[in-house]
Design an enzyme around this catalytic site. Sequence first.
Site, mmCIF file in Angstrom:
data_model
loop_
_atom_site.group_PDB
_atom_site.id
_atom_site.type_symbol
_atom_site.label_atom_id
_atom_site.label_comp_id
_atom_site.label_asym_id
_atom_site.label_seq_id
_atom_site.Cartn_x
_atom_site.Cartn_y
_atom_site.Cartn_z
ATOM 1 N N GLU A 143 0.866 -1.186 0.000
ATOM 2 C CA GLU A 143 0.000 0.000 0.000
ATOM 3 C C GLU A 143 0.900 1.232 0.000
ATOM 4 O O GLU A 143 1.328 1.704 1.037
ATOM 5 C CB GLU A 143 -0.917 -0.026 1.220
ATOM 6 N N HIS A 155 0.073 7.611 5.944
ATOM 7 C CA HIS A 155 1.342 7.289 5.289
ATOM 8 C C HIS A 155 2.311 8.466 5.412
ATOM 9 O O HIS A 155 1.921 9.615 5.176
ATOM 10 C CB HIS A 155 1.112 6.954 3.815
ATOM 11 N N HIS A 232 -9.927 0.381 0.610
ATOM 12 C CA HIS A 232 -10.849 0.953 1.608
ATOM 13 C C HIS A 232 -11.700 2.100 1.043
ATOM 14 O O HIS A 232 -11.433 3.278 1.252
ATOM 15 C CB HIS A 232 -10.160 1.351 2.905
ATOM 16 N N ASN A 235 -12.520 5.975 2.181
ATOM 17 C CA ASN A 235 -11.403 6.488 2.970
ATOM 18 C C ASN A 235 -10.227 6.840 2.062
ATOM 19 O O ASN A 235 -9.869 6.076 1.172
ATOM 20 C CB ASN A 235 -10.957 5.469 4.024
ATOM 21 N N ASP A 294 -7.828 -3.836 7.701
ATOM 22 C CA ASP A 294 -6.836 -2.756 7.741
ATOM 23 C C ASP A 294 -6.256 -2.660 9.148
ATOM 24 O O ASP A 294 -5.962 -1.569 9.649
ATOM 25 C CB ASP A 294 -7.447 -1.420 7.308
#
Length: 409
Positions: A143, A155, A232, A235, A294
């Site tokens: 990801e 991130h 997701h 999101n 997640d």
Amino acid sequence: MRGGQGAARAPVIQFTNCRILRGGALLREDLWVRGGRILDPEKLFFEERRVADEQRDCGGCILAPGFIDVQINGGFGVDFSQASEDVGSGVALVARRILSHGVTSFCPTLVTSPLEVYHKVLPQIPVKSGGPHGAGVLGVHLEGPFISREKRGAHPEAHLRSFEADAFQDVLATYGGLDNVRIVTLAPELGHSQEVIRALTALGICVSLGHSVADLGTAEEAVQSGATFITHLFNAMLPFHHRDPGIVGLLTSDRLPAGRHIFYGMIADGIHTNPAALRIAHRAHPKGLVLVTDAVPALGLGNGRHTLGQQEVEVDGLTAYVAGTNTLSGSIAPMDTCVRHFLQATGCSVESALEAASLHPAQLLGLEKRKGTLDFGADADFVVLDDSLHVRATYISGELVWQVEEARP
């Protein structure tokens, strides 16, 4: 013992007094297992003239295909995005602990990281069959780091990347190889992304769209190039707008390749997605919904500070945030909790809730003949559930790998 004469000599186990999920329905039938596979009893009776060697009474429980989690960042104190000399032991710990939540296969997920982390960690997470040691590893989900700065979520911005001119070589240099990789999440609006999508899909790697500000046209082009998944949904992407619904619009797009539909991940933890949004997505495109956890390393731990890759995460109750912010940072809900919440929030059938955690992720990965199903010939990976969908036992290849401890008198 899975092939030829070896499998034929293996003992036949008959699971009785149960309802099995098959063909989208809960059927009052027995489940027959031999040599790690689901067996057709008619062939056993009429061609081999055999009966069961052992019967196991399931007490009226539901038998569903084992859950498959295609996005899990760690758990129980283990962070898959932390480079160490023994990454494998951490993966093994998570693989063992998620058995109690009905997960029989998973994709360990790495968030955006420095190049040296990818180069050190990826070779240590090979594809591995499940068993008493833990759930099977289907391949790594990467990801990032090729995602939007604006929608990076948890991130770390310092390690985000754009594609260089020789884009696919840039991907190989970033990750250090793709041998153990099953899914890559990227933002399709980045320059050269379409050629990367085509190159990855040619290798059999699933491309997922996420952490992105892409408009619908760009997202549709990505699907035409080979992308099949949305990371997701809702999101870390542009919110739905009636004039340009963005990536969300893929659920009802009429510009997808003939015979194909998009799959999309949903975090049904009661935190990431409002129940109304869950219902909208499910009612718009029920066959594409894939439940994901997640989950972050704080899964199974209490309140406090934990890591997720290069970031610090703070857990408060049922919510995980990037420390010092109000940015959500993954989930701390296990898969069986997500299944129950999804069922309650959407009002869907039990069958639909269970398939969202089993059949749909298997279809996404092209494994629906072996995983995510109790059809004849499939792997005997299944979960035993009570009527409230709490896990009572988990089986991999027909072998009991976890069982709830019965209350003592």
